[in-house]
Write a protein that holds these residues in place. Structure first.
Motif, PDB file in Angstrom:
ATOM      1  N   ASN A   1     -10.676 -11.513   7.741  1.00 21.57           N
ATOM      2  CA  ASN A   1     -11.921 -12.025   8.444  1.00 21.57           C
ATOM      3  C   ASN A   1     -12.567 -13.226   7.826  1.00 21.57           C
ATOM      4  OD1 ASN A   1     -11.411  -9.883  10.731  1.00 21.57           O
ATOM      5  ND2 ASN A   1     -12.156  -8.595   9.233  1.00 21.57           N
ATOM      6  N   SER A   2     -13.447 -13.836   8.598  1.00 16.70           N
ATOM      7  CA  SER A   2     -14.334 -14.876   7.983  1.00 16.70           C
ATOM      8  C   SER A   2     -13.299 -15.882   7.144  1.00 16.70           C
ATOM      9  CB  SER A   2     -15.330 -14.438   7.349  1.00 16.70           C
ATOM     10  OG  SER A   2     -16.152 -13.594   8.141  1.00 16.70           O
ATOM     11  N   LEU A   3     -11.962 -16.323   7.639  1.00 16.75           N
ATOM     12  CA  LEU A   3     -11.163 -17.086   6.953  1.00 16.75           C
ATOM     13  C   LEU A   3     -11.664 -18.465   6.635  1.00 16.75           C
ATOM     14  CD1 LEU A   3      -8.019 -16.087   8.775  1.00 16.75           C
ATOM     15  CD2 LEU A   3      -8.290 -15.865   6.400  1.00 16.75           C
ATOM     16  N   LYS A   4     -11.287 -18.531   5.176  1.00 17.06           N
ATOM     17  CA  LYS A   4     -12.178 -20.013   4.703  1.00 17.06           C
ATOM     18  C   LYS A   4     -10.918 -20.913   4.467  1.00 17.06           C
ATOM     19  CE  LYS A   4     -15.470 -17.436   2.131  1.00 17.06           C
ATOM     20  NZ  LYS A   4     -15.961 -16.788   1.071  1.00 17.06           N
ATOM     21  N   LEU A   5     -10.960 -22.188   4.133  1.00 17.53           N
ATOM     22  CA  LEU A   5     -10.069 -23.194   3.922  1.00 17.53           C
ATOM     23  C   LEU A   5      -9.292 -22.677   2.793  1.00 17.53           C
ATOM     24  CD1 LEU A   5     -11.751 -26.400   4.565  1.00 17.53           C
ATOM     25  CD2 LEU A   5     -10.571 -25.346   6.275  1.00 17.53           C
ATOM     26  N   GLU A   6      -9.836 -22.100   1.925  1.00 18.52           N
ATOM     27  CA  GLU A   6      -9.335 -21.929   0.452  1.00 18.52           C
ATOM     28  C   GLU A   6      -8.413 -20.671   0.602  1.00 18.52           C
ATOM     29  OE1 GLU A   6     -12.441 -22.424   0.836  1.00 18.52           O
ATOM     30  OE2 GLU A   6     -13.994 -20.982  -0.081  1.00 18.52           O
ATOM     31  N   ASP A   7      -8.421 -19.834   1.879  1.00 18.95           N
ATOM     32  CA  ASP A   7      -7.506 -18.790   1.914  1.00 18.95           C
ATOM     33  C   ASP A   7      -5.960 -19.356   2.354  1.00 18.95           C
ATOM     34  OD1 ASP A   7      -9.974 -17.056   3.561  1.00 18.95           O
ATOM     35  OD2 ASP A   7      -9.271 -16.674   1.479  1.00 18.95           O
ATOM     36  N   THR A   8      -5.717 -20.510   2.512  1.00 20.48           N
ATOM     37  CA  THR A   8      -4.685 -21.342   2.950  1.00 20.48           C
ATOM     38  C   THR A   8      -3.484 -21.052   1.649  1.00 20.48           C
ATOM     39  OG1 THR A   8      -5.529 -22.953   4.397  1.00 20.48           O
ATOM     40  CG2 THR A   8      -3.436 -23.318   3.489  1.00 20.48           C
ATOM     41  N   ARG A   9      -2.692 -20.284   1.837  1.00 21.29           N
ATOM     42  CA  ARG A   9      -1.842 -20.037   0.821  1.00 21.29           C
ATOM     43  C   ARG A   9      -0.372 -19.652   1.496  1.00 21.29           C
ATOM     44  NH1 ARG A   9      -4.891 -18.408  -3.857  1.00 21.29           N
ATOM     45  NH2 ARG A   9      -6.625 -19.767  -3.723  1.00 21.29           N
ATOM     46  N   VAL A  10       0.555 -19.222   0.619  1.00 15.95           N
ATOM     47  CA  VAL A  10       1.737 -18.394   1.098  1.00 15.95           C
ATOM     48  C   VAL A  10       1.455 -17.053   0.576  1.00 15.95           C
ATOM     49  CG1 VAL A  10       4.152 -17.950   0.903  1.00 15.95           C
ATOM     50  CG2 VAL A  10       3.395 -20.417   0.867  1.00 15.95           C
ATOM     51  N   TYR A  11       1.603 -16.194   1.683  1.00 17.09           N
ATOM     52  CA  TYR A  11       1.285 -14.752   1.321  1.00 17.09           C
ATOM     53  C   TYR A  11       2.535 -14.048   1.095  1.00 17.09           C
ATOM     54  CZ  TYR A  11      -3.563 -15.659   2.170  1.00 17.09           C
ATOM     55  OH  TYR A  11      -4.853 -15.967   2.328  1.00 17.09           O
ATOM     56  N   TYR A  12       2.682 -13.114   0.259  1.00 14.33           N
ATOM     57  CA  TYR A  12       3.835 -12.197  -0.307  1.00 14.33           C
ATOM     58  C   TYR A  12       3.637 -10.798  -0.046  1.00 14.33           C
ATOM     59  CZ  TYR A  12       6.001 -16.475  -1.984  1.00 14.33           C
ATOM     60  OH  TYR A  12       6.162 -18.024  -1.889  1.00 14.33           O
ATOM     61  N   CYS A  13       4.315 -10.097   0.577  1.00 14.63           N
ATOM     62  CA  CYS A  13       4.381  -8.697   0.538  1.00 14.63           C
ATOM     63  C   CYS A  13       4.881  -8.278  -0.713  1.00 14.63           C
ATOM     64  CB  CYS A  13       5.104  -7.900   1.844  1.00 14.63           C
ATOM     65  SG  CYS A  13       5.009  -6.333   1.866  1.00 14.63           S
ATOM     66  N   ASN A  14       4.533  -7.159  -1.273  1.00 12.29           N
ATOM     67  CA  ASN A  14       4.995  -6.591  -2.374  1.00 12.29           C
ATOM     68  C   ASN A  14       5.038  -5.126  -2.261  1.00 12.29           C
ATOM     69  OD1 ASN A  14       3.650  -4.844  -5.355  1.00 12.29           O
ATOM     70  ND2 ASN A  14       5.240  -6.443  -5.780  1.00 12.29           N
ATOM     71  N   ALA A  15       6.057  -4.425  -2.966  1.00 16.71           N
ATOM     72  CA  ALA A  15       6.279  -2.967  -3.095  1.00 16.71           C
ATOM     73  C   ALA A  15       6.586  -2.747  -4.422  1.00 16.71           C
ATOM     74  CB  ALA A  15       7.153  -2.438  -2.023  1.00 16.71           C
ATOM     75  N   VAL A  16       6.007  -1.584  -4.890  1.00 17.48           N
ATOM     76  CA  VAL A  16       6.421  -1.139  -6.417  1.00 17.48           C
ATOM     77  C   VAL A  16       7.038   0.202  -6.020  1.00 17.48           C
ATOM     78  CG1 VAL A  16       5.431  -0.256  -8.694  1.00 17.48           C
ATOM     79  CG2 VAL A  16       4.364  -2.043  -7.389  1.00 17.48           C
ATOM     80  N   ASP A  17       8.468   0.383  -6.625  1.00 16.69           N
ATOM     81  CA  ASP A  17       8.927   1.729  -6.364  1.00 16.69           C
ATOM     82  C   ASP A  17       8.769   2.632  -7.373  1.00 16.69           C
ATOM     83  OD1 ASP A  17      12.165   0.146  -7.163  1.00 16.69           O
ATOM     84  OD2 ASP A  17      10.863   1.100  -8.732  1.00 16.69           O
ATOM     85  N   GLN A  18       9.374   3.985  -7.263  1.00 21.07           N
ATOM     86  CA  GLN A  18       9.251   4.922  -8.151  1.00 21.07           C
ATOM     87  C   GLN A  18       9.560   4.603  -9.478  1.00 21.07           C
ATOM     88  OE1 GLN A  18       7.579   7.630  -7.371  1.00 21.07           O
ATOM     89  NE2 GLN A  18       7.383   7.195  -5.148  1.00 21.07           N
ATOM     90  N   GLN A  19      10.187   3.532 -10.141  1.00 16.27           N
ATOM     91  CA  GLN A  19      10.743   3.110 -11.257  1.00 16.27           C
ATOM     92  C   GLN A  19       9.969   1.928 -11.760  1.00 16.27           C
ATOM     93  OE1 GLN A  19      13.375   4.028  -8.818  1.00 16.27           O
ATOM     94  NE2 GLN A  19      13.024   5.986  -9.911  1.00 16.27           N
ATOM     95  N   TRP A  20       8.894   1.702 -11.045  1.00 13.86           N
ATOM     96  CA  TRP A  20       7.795   0.621 -11.235  1.00 13.86           C
ATOM     97  C   TRP A  20       8.407  -0.827 -11.279  1.00 13.86           C
ATOM     98  CZ3 TRP A  20       2.925   2.038 -11.073  1.00 13.86           C
ATOM     99  CH2 TRP A  20       2.500   3.501 -11.116  1.00 13.86           C
ATOM    100  N   VAL A  21       9.210  -0.944 -10.414  1.00 12.36           N
ATOM    101  CA  VAL A  21      10.166  -2.134 -10.255  1.00 12.36           C
ATOM    102  C   VAL A  21       9.522  -2.900  -8.791  1.00 12.36           C
ATOM    103  CG1 VAL A  21      12.274  -3.389  -9.445  1.00 12.36           C
ATOM    104  CG2 VAL A  21      12.132  -1.433 -11.179  1.00 12.36           C
ATOM    105  N   ASP A  22       9.102  -4.171  -9.035  1.00  8.87           N
ATOM    106  CA  ASP A  22       8.581  -5.004  -8.031  1.00  8.87           C
ATOM    107  C   ASP A  22       9.493  -5.383  -7.129  1.00  8.87           C
ATOM    108  OD1 ASP A  22       6.371  -5.862 -10.594  1.00  8.87           O
ATOM    109  OD2 ASP A  22       5.536  -5.276  -8.338  1.00  8.87           O
ATOM    110  N   HIS A  23       9.525  -5.081  -5.972  1.00  3.48           N
ATOM    111  CA  HIS A  23      10.038  -5.872  -4.770  1.00  3.48           C
ATOM    112  C   HIS A  23       9.166  -6.924  -3.955  1.00  3.48           C
ATOM    113  CE1 HIS A  23      13.172  -3.118  -5.332  1.00  3.48           C
ATOM    114  NE2 HIS A  23      12.390  -2.145  -5.689  1.00  3.48           N
ATOM    115  N   TRP A  24       9.803  -8.042  -3.329  1.00  8.46           N
ATOM    116  CA  TRP A  24       8.864  -9.059  -2.589  1.00  8.46           C
ATOM    117  C   TRP A  24       9.500  -9.453  -1.550  1.00  8.46           C
ATOM    118  CZ3 TRP A  24       4.353 -10.217  -4.774  1.00  8.46           C
ATOM    119  CH2 TRP A  24       4.371 -10.023  -6.338  1.00  8.46           C
ATOM    120  N   GLY A  25       8.506  -9.642  -0.409  1.00 12.35           N
ATOM    121  CA  GLY A  25       9.166 -10.391   0.871  1.00 12.35           C
ATOM    122  C   GLY A  25       9.418 -12.031   0.541  1.00 12.35           C
TER     123      GLY A  25
END
Length: 116
Positions: free
Chosen positions: A83-107
């Protein structure tokens, strides 16, 4: 392997709101934590918000108080409301998931553009 697909980005006016969604598939049953990161051109990828299996959340100071992360374990999904979005919120947003082996996965990333 965990496959993540983001949706809900786009162009929003300053002061407005948006909701990002991320759906996980594949070995989604192995996910521990999920979260959202964002990255500007030539900048590093920074944490926006994260949520653990037990629902404990973490927010970047820049979005604290105007953002909410939530998770639907039954749907293997994570959401980010801003909410209350600002100009500086302009970015590429990435979803992240960490699995049971602590490996990162990205959208693949989704663009959010805040206009004045």
């Amino acid at each position: 392997q965990v496959h993540l697909v983001e949706s809900g980005g786009g162009l929003v006016q300053a002061g407005g709101s948006l909701k990002l969604s991320c759906a996980a598939s594949g070995s989604s049953g192995s996910i521990k934590a999920m979260g959202w990161y964002r990255q500007g051109p030539g900048k590093r990828r920074d944490l926006v918000a994260a949520i653990a299996e037990d629902g404990v959340t973490q927010y970047a100071d820049s979005v604290k108080g105007r953002s909410a992360i939530s998770r639907d374990n039954a749907k293997n999904a994570v959401y980010l409301e801003m909410n209350s979005l600002k100009l500086e919120d302009t970015r590429v947003y990435y979803c992240n998931a960490v699995d049971q082996q602590w490996v990162d996965h990205w959208g693949q990333g989704i663009q959010v553009t805040v206009s004045s």
